[in-house]
Design an enzyme around this catalytic site. Structure first.
Site, PDB file in Angstrom:
ATOM      1  N   HIS A 185       0.818  -1.225   0.000  1.00  0.00           N
ATOM      2  CA  HIS A 185       0.000   0.000   0.000  1.00  0.00           C
ATOM      3  C   HIS A 185       0.853   1.278   0.000  1.00  0.00           C
ATOM      4  CE1 HIS A 185      -2.886   3.072   1.169  1.00  0.00           C
ATOM      5  NE2 HIS A 185      -2.345   3.162   2.357  1.00  0.00           N
ATOM      6  N   HIS A 236       3.974   6.912   5.319  1.00  0.00           N
ATOM      7  CA  HIS A 236       2.794   7.584   5.853  1.00  0.00           C
ATOM      8  C   HIS A 236       2.019   6.787   6.901  1.00  0.00           C
ATOM      9  CE1 HIS A 236       0.262   5.388   2.857  1.00  0.00           C
ATOM     10  NE2 HIS A 236      -0.723   5.629   3.698  1.00  0.00           N
ATOM     11  N   ASP A 237       2.088   5.458   6.879  1.00  0.00           N
ATOM     12  CA  ASP A 237       1.353   4.662   7.873  1.00  0.00           C
ATOM     13  C   ASP A 237       2.265   4.059   8.946  1.00  0.00           C
ATOM     14  OD1 ASP A 237      -1.376   4.982   7.159  1.00  0.00           O
ATOM     15  OD2 ASP A 237      -1.223   3.483   5.561  1.00  0.00           O
ATOM     16  N   GLU A 282       1.213   5.519  12.546  1.00  0.00           N
ATOM     17  CA  GLU A 282      -0.165   5.117  12.859  1.00  0.00           C
ATOM     18  C   GLU A 282      -0.270   3.608  13.135  1.00  0.00           C
ATOM     19  OE1 GLU A 282      -3.209   7.328  10.588  1.00  0.00           O
ATOM     20  OE2 GLU A 282      -4.116   5.367  10.248  1.00  0.00           O
ATOM     21  N   ASP A 283       0.454   2.810  12.386  1.00  0.00           N
ATOM     22  CA  ASP A 283       0.214   1.359  12.400  1.00  0.00           C
ATOM     23  C   ASP A 283       1.376   0.498  12.902  1.00  0.00           C
ATOM     24  OD1 ASP A 283      -2.278   1.889  11.319  1.00  0.00           O
ATOM     25  OD2 ASP A 283      -1.660   1.522   9.255  1.00  0.00           O
ATOM     26  N   ASP A 307      -3.373   8.402  -1.017  1.00  0.00           N
ATOM     27  CA  ASP A 307      -3.756   7.368  -0.037  1.00  0.00           C
ATOM     28  C   ASP A 307      -5.219   6.968  -0.265  1.00  0.00           C
ATOM     29  OD1 ASP A 307      -3.619   5.756   2.295  1.00  0.00           O
ATOM     30  OD2 ASP A 307      -4.015   7.444   3.642  1.00  0.00           O
TER      31      ASP A 307
END
Ligand SMILES: Nc1nc2c(ncn2[C@@H]2O[C@H](COP(=O)(O)OP(=O)(O)O)[C@@H](OP(=O)(O)OP(=O)(O)O)[C@H]2O)c(=O)[nH]1
Ligand SMILES: [Mn+2]
Length: 186
Positions: free
Chosen positions: A42, A68-69, A72-73, A129
């Protein structure tokens, strides 16, 4: 040590540093699709959309897309991103990171509310995204998602995207077509 001090002069080398960092951070994660695609597909696809469809050459945007993630993840911190990729990349990732401590409905509401005030760099990452996630929903339904949940994601994404306009005609047109195909108001 920052990227200059590390001697990573070339942009290609610095881009690959971000791909490698994100791949290691996301290595245990899978997408929610039935095949369990590696999660890293992704962020790589988001960066590819920016380069290939939006014509982005700004290294900060491409690195931020790849990363970018991560906060967050995964267990990644903003300080770690700043240390390795610099303050500009850190700032863009901060702008696109949801606070997972908040309830889901609040996180989703804040994305709609905050989109218009994002920097141009963050808007580009957010557009790509959403575009990749929506294309992925058209490709296959995540495990455990109903058709209604898919449609609700399209409706919510349209509201976020409406706050990101005037950033990339190519990405906005691609998104607009997806919303129209679903009959989602924009
Ligand atoms: N379409 C799709 N999405 C998947 C899949 N696997 C994981 N995701 C991720 O799921 C998130 C969307 O699902 P939600 O249930 O709305 O979000 P949540 O993770 O915040 O609870 C996206 O997060 P995000 O990238 O952080 O973006 P955002 O939607 O939160 O802005 C997306 O990347 C998949 O197979 N298909
Ligand atoms: Mn994402």
């Amino acid at each position: 040590m920052g990227s200059e001090a590390a001697g990573m002069g070339s942009e290609v080398a610095r881009l690959l540093e971000a791909v490698d960092f994100a791949a290691r951070k996301h290595k245990e994660q899978r997408r929610m699709d039935p095949e369990g695609t590696p999660y890293i597909n992704h962020p790589i696809a988001v960066a590819r959309i920016l380069a290939h469809e939006a014509g982005v050459t700004d290294l900060v945007v491409l690195q931020a897309a790849l990363l970018h993630d991560t906060v967050e993840d995964t267990a990644t911190t903003f300080a770690e991103l700043e240390e390795r990729f610099g303050a500009a990349v850190r700032r863009v990732v901060e702008e696109v990171t949801d606070d997972k401590r908040l309830p889901k409905a609040e996180r989703k509401r804040l994305q709609i509310e905050r989109a218009p005030a994002c920097s141009r760099r963050a808007k580009l990452v957010k557009l790509a995204d959403k575009l990749h996630n929506l294309r992925d929903l058209n490709r296959c339904t995540p495990q455990g998602w109903s058709e209604e949940r898919v449609q609700e994601y399209f409706r919510w994404a349209a509201r976020v995207v409406s706050g990101l306009r005037g950033t990339s005609a190519a990405l906005e047109e691609a998104l607009q077509r997806l919303f129209e195909e679903r009959g989602v108001p924009t």
